[in-house]
Write a protein that holds these residues in place. Structure first.
Motif, PDB file in Angstrom:
ATOM      1  N   LYS A 182       0.846  -1.190   0.000  1.00 53.74           N
ATOM      2  CA  LYS A 182       0.000   0.000   0.000  1.00 53.74           C
ATOM      3  C   LYS A 182       0.882   1.241   0.000  1.00 53.74           C
ATOM      4  O   LYS A 182       1.941   1.257   0.629  1.00 53.74           O
ATOM      5  CB  LYS A 182      -0.903   0.008   1.232  1.00 53.74           C
ATOM      6  N   ALA A 183       0.437   2.276  -0.696  1.00 53.01           N
ATOM      7  CA  ALA A 183       1.213   3.516  -0.811  1.00 53.01           C
ATOM      8  C   ALA A 183       1.523   4.115   0.559  1.00 53.01           C
ATOM      9  O   ALA A 183       2.575   4.712   0.761  1.00 53.01           O
ATOM     10  CB  ALA A 183       0.464   4.516  -1.676  1.00 53.01           C
ATOM     11  N   SER A 184       0.627   3.931   1.531  1.00 58.70           N
ATOM     12  CA  SER A 184       0.790   4.514   2.863  1.00 58.70           C
ATOM     13  C   SER A 184       1.750   3.724   3.761  1.00 58.70           C
ATOM     14  O   SER A 184       2.110   4.179   4.835  1.00 58.70           O
ATOM     15  CB  SER A 184      -0.571   4.599   3.551  1.00 58.70           C
ATOM     16  N   SER A 185       2.183   2.542   3.312  1.00 55.66           N
ATOM     17  CA  SER A 185       3.045   1.695   4.144  1.00 55.66           C
ATOM     18  C   SER A 185       4.522   1.994   3.893  1.00 55.66           C
ATOM     19  O   SER A 185       4.882   2.699   2.957  1.00 55.66           O
ATOM     20  CB  SER A 185       2.762   0.221   3.863  1.00 55.66           C
ATOM     21  N   GLU A 186       5.363   1.437   4.759  1.00 60.07           N
ATOM     22  CA  GLU A 186       6.807   1.528   4.551  1.00 60.07           C
ATOM     23  C   GLU A 186       7.119   0.844   3.219  1.00 60.07           C
ATOM     24  O   GLU A 186       6.517  -0.172   2.897  1.00 60.07           O
ATOM     25  CB  GLU A 186       7.499   0.771   5.696  1.00 60.07           C
ATOM     26  N   GLN A 187       8.027   1.389   2.438  1.00 62.14           N
ATOM     27  CA  GLN A 187       8.316   0.874   1.093  1.00 62.14           C
ATOM     28  C   GLN A 187       7.048   0.918   0.227  1.00 62.14           C
ATOM     29  O   GLN A 187       6.818   0.051  -0.612  1.00 62.14           O
ATOM     30  CB  GLN A 187       8.851  -0.573   1.149  1.00 62.14           C
ATOM     31  N   GLY A 188       6.223   1.918   0.450  1.00 61.33           N
ATOM     32  CA  GLY A 188       4.936   2.043  -0.234  1.00 61.33           C
ATOM     33  C   GLY A 188       5.061   2.018  -1.751  1.00 61.33           C
ATOM     34  O   GLY A 188       5.915   2.673  -2.327  1.00 61.33           O
ATOM     35  N   GLY A 189       4.178   1.228  -2.389  1.00 65.17           N
ATOM     36  CA  GLY A 189       4.152   1.118  -3.840  1.00 65.17           C
ATOM     37  C   GLY A 189       5.134   0.118  -4.414  1.00 65.17           C
ATOM     38  O   GLY A 189       5.043  -0.249  -5.585  1.00 65.17           O
TER      39      GLY A 189
END
Length: 133
Positions: A26-33
């Motif tokens: 998820k874009a909002s997570s660490e390493q997002g995308g």
């Protein structure tokens, strides 16, 4: 001198025919995308195999059985060090639900190499490519 935290994590290699499950964070997570092989942090008193089966249920609501070890990679992200253990995993039941990722794809080895992978997962892509040549 500050010693970096070493985090032990697992990665699931789930194969369907000549395609492998690839998951986009998820874009909002660490390493997002970034793309990764799904898995997660090994908890206290948990084996890597137990971790994978638990994480796959939490992330996708599926049942699975952990199989053979593929490889291990250590990657320094600057603020922490990830020790990643990859295992082949068999999906036994359940339909994949996106509970922790924004997207999944079943891709062959050539298609996988086109993705923007999390750096810790790149050696697994290379290992799979050489394993199935």
């Amino acid at each position: 001198m500050t010693s970096k935290k070493i985090i032990e994590v697992t990665a699931a290699i789930i194969r369907k025919g000549n395609r492998f499950l690839c998951a986009r964070r998820k874009a909002s997570s660490e390493q997002g995308g970034k793309w990764e092989f799904p898995g997660g942090k090994i908890e206290t008193n948990e084996s890597p195999e137990q971790c994978l089966e638990r994480e796959l249920h939490e992330e996708f609501a599926i049942q699975s059985v952990c199989g053979k070890f593929l490889c291990e990679n250590t990657h320094d992200y600057g603020d922490k060090i990830i020790k990643l253990k990859a295992y082949f995993v068999k999906h036994t039941s359940g339909d994949f639900q996106l509970l922790a990722h924004q997207q999944i794809q079943w891709l062959n080895l050539n298609e996988m190499q086109q993705l923007d992978w999390a750096e810790a997962d790149l050696p697994i892509v290379d290992k799979l490519t050489s394993h199935y040549k």
